[in-house]
Design an enzyme around this catalytic site. Structure first.
Site, short mmCIF file in Angstrom:
data_model
loop_
_atom_site.label_atom_id
_atom_site.label_comp_id
_atom_site.label_asym_id
_atom_site.label_seq_id
_atom_site.Cartn_x
_atom_site.Cartn_y
_atom_site.Cartn_z
N ARG B 58 1.27 -1.35 0.07
CA ARG B 58 0.35 -0.20 -0.26
C ARG B 58 0.78 1.01 -0.46
O ARG B 58 0.66 2.20 -0.25
CB ARG B 58 -0.88 -0.18 1.57
CG ARG B 58 -1.13 -1.18 1.28
CD ARG B 58 -2.45 -1.38 2.49
NE ARG B 58 -3.72 -2.15 2.96
CZ ARG B 58 -5.17 -1.01 2.55
NH1 ARG B 58 -4.33 0.35 3.00
NH2 ARG B 58 -5.57 -2.05 2.63
N THR B 59 1.73 1.01 0.90
CA THR B 59 2.53 2.55 0.64
C THR B 59 3.52 3.12 -0.42
O THR B 59 3.19 3.60 -1.00
CB THR B 59 3.34 2.25 2.51
OG1 THR B 59 2.51 2.22 3.71
CG2 THR B 59 4.41 3.74 2.57
N LYS B 86 24.03 -9.21 0.65
CA LYS B 86 25.16 -9.55 0.71
C LYS B 86 25.90 -9.06 1.80
O LYS B 86 26.95 -9.75 1.79
CB LYS B 86 25.38 -9.20 -0.56
CG LYS B 86 24.36 -9.76 -2.23
CD LYS B 86 25.39 -9.12 -3.47
CE LYS B 86 24.30 -10.27 -4.35
NZ LYS B 86 23.92 -9.34 -5.30
N ARG B 108 11.61 2.97 3.65
CA ARG B 108 11.10 2.08 5.31
C ARG B 108 12.19 1.61 5.58
O ARG B 108 12.86 1.00 4.70
CB ARG B 108 9.83 1.48 4.91
CG ARG B 108 9.04 0.20 5.87
CD ARG B 108 8.04 -0.19 5.46
NE ARG B 108 6.81 0.57 5.41
CZ ARG B 108 5.71 0.41 5.35
NH1 ARG B 108 4.95 -0.71 5.19
NH2 ARG B 108 5.19 1.41 5.60
N HIS B 136 6.16 7.07 11.35
CA HIS B 136 5.11 7.27 10.09
C HIS B 136 4.39 8.05 9.84
O HIS B 136 3.08 8.07 9.96
CB HIS B 136 4.45 5.17 10.08
CG HIS B 136 3.51 5.51 8.55
ND1 HIS B 136 4.17 5.68 7.13
CD2 HIS B 136 3.11 3.82 8.24
CE1 HIS B 136 3.89 5.47 6.27
NE2 HIS B 136 3.42 4.20 7.01
#
Lengths: 422, 319
Positions: B58-59, B86, B108, B136
């Protein structure tokens, strides 16, 4: 004839809790005279201290040196130089190296490395259990023979109470000092800061300060069972203090220490996720900090140490939760502790009782006093001289100090180990 | 215009006037989006990179759409399969990316403070799309815009936030934003899902849902993550729904015109009854999604203006 005469000094005597103006004579590495008046002996070298403080050198218990395994973080040579710069004349190393110092062979290796490279005295702790895993006890007897002065798994708690109890019982039979870390391990698992408003605001996993008291309560009960000789590495919360006081009053063989960062910083210093302020246990509230300072001043907490834990930049340049714990402290222990003196919370003899005299007494180290026959391990310092700390000027290989850019007071004018300037 | 920040890392450092500026512009974009008016010139020639170290549908798509509507070149980097696996550190990833000269970086990350750490190492505008349990900010802003449009104001409202507050970055950003705009914020959760000493942040704390919902204007439900349902924090899913799930009976304690919000994705029958979620008279959940795009357009527009100004003033050194 006397080798060195320190004259016109402000003598700090932590055994008698006094400060007087006088002189100290040193011959063959030992103190041969303490004078507060009258005639002074003639000496090969006369040092006019100009009224600065002369105190027994600091004995720093619980220093991490990166040998073996992490020599890029700190070697015996760099740790020795850092100690000398900070007025520390004896370091007592931790066993939480990579590999763990848990056998006579590894202990002999580090003892040899220390003797080769360090300019200050070095004594060693060994692990209490193999690999510090809390499973099987180490060869405590052989390790004592090889020179271990105490046994500790560092910040790993022996979770299994039965194993802890047996280990304490065995250590008791050899009169070995056990150094414990008090944290209820399941409650503190995964925590990065102390729980409370700050942790909630920053969204970081926190541990209740109560976890420390629970850890202490268990170990005190085990001391009642076993009669072992026990030292708590760090007491950092107000809630643990009444239990400690009761245990001492009940005659248990228990002493306690605290790291300098918990005496001079609080949880809010972490601010915007500054990882140099991530230590173990995490920094506490201001109320806890003040309670712990009072406990050191009253003598309930016996020892102040630096909890010197070198970490390279890579271990710290990470998000807070993933960053390594620990801060270097050998060179900042004295000026940071002088903050307590300048704040009027402790006198200089009280500070040196906690940093020199008590560690010597508890860990069986010769020194910590300015009496005749004591080794000439001395620090000469100006308690008032101001400076701003620059971490890149530290002698330690690692520069992870929370005091970078901090205004501090107290500079070391000289450090002598067994009468030799280092 | 009052919005001087170089990055949008959280609500904590925003001033109420900055919040209002951003919401006003978002309102404008919301209307344009409804009318289908394009604003492709706003971010024309700019590169937006979405770096999601945690999976998100969604975001990430909301940010992608917002960037595209403003004319940016949008690139999605799926960090879950990248060099992070890695062993590359966050800072090295940031430096590598920085050398490609992006203008807007949407990040994020699973760790609190990670986006702030990254923003110190790059010279573009950074938007926090969620860092651990910390903040957020665009979610709180879109919630604020939704409330303002539904209620006609964003002050002196009584707002209840219910559910897993302890693990929620949405809750933290909302607590700060709604507090700054002078609303009464109530938190409702079982004590095991409530952050410690949270009342010090200026909120009222309830563990009884009916009591907490009494006469509120807004009910904001939070998602309960599956991994927290199995006895560690709450006894069971069904007991949780019984005590903290929003149904018609519990909602009746709120004001008659109270709106119901949820940041999604919803667990119907766990924290919210399906019929409430679908009630067009109460639920503004779809409006939240719509406002999400508008708020993100506004945030990127403002940050891009500041970035251009700082570049013109020579304050941003191009490597």
């Amino acid at each position: 004839m006397t080798d060195i005469l320190f004259q016109n000094a402000r003598l700090i005597d932590p055994a008698e809790l006094t400060e007087t103006t006088g002189a100290i004579a040193v011959t063959d590495g030992k103190i041969t005279g303490v004078y507060t008046g009258g005639d002074l002996p003639t000496a090969t070298e006369v040092i006019d201290c100009g009224g600065l403080c002369l105190a027994p050198g600091i004995i720093d218990v619980g220093v991490k040196v990166g040998e073996p395994g992490e020599r890029h973080k700190e070697s015996y040579a760099s740790a020795g130089r850092a100690a000398a710069a900070g007025g520390v004349t004896t370091i007592v190393t931790r066993a939480d190296t990579d590999t763990t110092i848990d056998s006579p062979e590894t202990l002999e290796f580090v003892a040899r490395r220390a003797a080769e490279d360090s300019v200050v005295n070095v004594r060693h702790m060994a692990a209490l259990t193999k690999g510090r895993k809390g499973g099987e006890m180490t060869e405590i007897g052989f390790l004592l023979d090889a020179g271990a002065i105490a046994f500790s798994d560092g910040s790993s708690v022996i979770e299994n109470t039965k194993i802890m109890s047996r280990t304490l019982t065995y250590a008791r039979s050899l009169n070995a000092l056990v150094v414990g870390h008090i944290q209820e391990p399941t409650l503190s698992a995964g925590a990065a800061v102390t729980s409370g408003k700050f942790a909630s605001l920053r969204g970081l996993p926190g541990v209740s300060p109560m976890a420390e008291r629970m850890g202490l309560d268990r170990d005190i009960a085990l001391l009642e069972m076993t009669g072992a000789k026990y030292h708590v590495d760090q007491v950092t919360t107000a809630r643990a203090l009444p239990a400690l006081e009761r245990a001492k009053n009940n005659g248990l063989d228990i002493t306690a220490g605290v790291g300098i960062h918990h005496l001079t910083l609080n949880e809010f210093d972490v601010a915007d996720y500054r990882t140099f302020f991530k230590v173990k246990p995490p920094l506490r509230s201001e109320d806890d900090r003040n309670a712990v300072i009072d406990a050191v001043a009253s003598g309930l907490i016996d020892i102040i140490c630096s909890m010197h834990t070198p970490q390279d930049e890579e271990s710290k340049r990470l998000p807070f939760e993933q960053a390594a714990s620990g801060a270097v402290g050998l060179e900042t222990l004295l000026p940071a502790s002088l903050r307590l003196y300048h704040a009027g919370q402790m006198t200089l003899p009280q500070l040196f009782r906690a940093m020199s005299y008590n560690p010597a007494q508890r860990f069986g180290i010769d020194g910590g006093t300015i009496a005749v026959e004591a080794p000439a391990d001395l620090v000469l310092f100006d308690p008032d001289a101001p400076f701003v700390l620059d971490r890149f000027k530290l002698k330690s290989k690692s520069k992870n100090t929370p005091f970078d850019g901090a205004r501090m007071q107290g500079t070391v004018a000289g450090t002598w180990v067994a009468g030799r300037r280092v | 215009m009052t919005f001087n920040a170089a990055h949008l890392l959280g609500i904590e450092h925003l001033h109420p006037t900055e919040i209002t500026t951003l919401l006003d512009l978002a309102d404008h974009y919301a209307e344009q989006n409804r009318k289908g008016i394009q604003s492709k010139d706003v971010l024309a020639g700019m590169t937006q990179v979405n770096m999601f170290f945690e999976n998100s549908t969604r975001t990430q798509s909301s940010f992608e759409l917002a960037g595209k509507r403003l004319g940016a070149d949008v690139m999605n980097m799926s960090m879950a399969t990248s060099s992070v696996k890695k062993g590359e550190t966050l800072i090295d990833t940031a430096l590598t990316l920085n050398a490609m000269h992006p203008d807007i970086l949407v990040v994020r990350h699973g760790s609190a403070g990670a986006v702030s750490l990254l923003s110190q190492k790059v010279n573009c505008a950074v938007l926090n799309a969620g860092d651990g349990r910390h903040e957020h900010p665009t979610q709180a802003l879109l919630d604020a815009l939704t409330i303002r449009r539904a209620k006609g104001r964003l002050h002196r409202l009584s707002i209840a936030i219910c559910g897993d507050i302890a693990h929620s970055r949405v809750a933290r950003s909302n607590i700060m934003l709604l507090g700054k705009m002078e609303n009464r914020v109530r938190l409702i959760a079982p004590p095991t899902l409530m952050p410690s000493e949270v009342s010090e942040l200026g909120v009222e704390v309830y563990d009884d849902m009916r009591e907490g919902l009494k006469d509120v204007d807004v009910v904001m439900m939070l998602r309960l993550q599956k991994e927290r349902m199995d006895g560690g924090f709450i006894p069971s899913e069904r007991e949780y729904f019984h005590r903290y799930g929003l149904d018609a009976e519990k909602l009746s304690y709120a004001k008659d015109d109270a709106i119901v919000m949820h940041p999604g994705p919803m667990n119907r029958g766990v924290e919210i009854d399906g019929s409430i979620a679908d009630d067009i008279n109460r639920s503004v959940i779809q409006t939240q999604v719509e406002m999400g795009v508008a708020v993100r357009m506004a945030a990127m527009d403002l940050l891009a203006r500041n970035l251009r100004e700082r570049r013109a003033a020579g304050q941003v050194v191009t490597v």
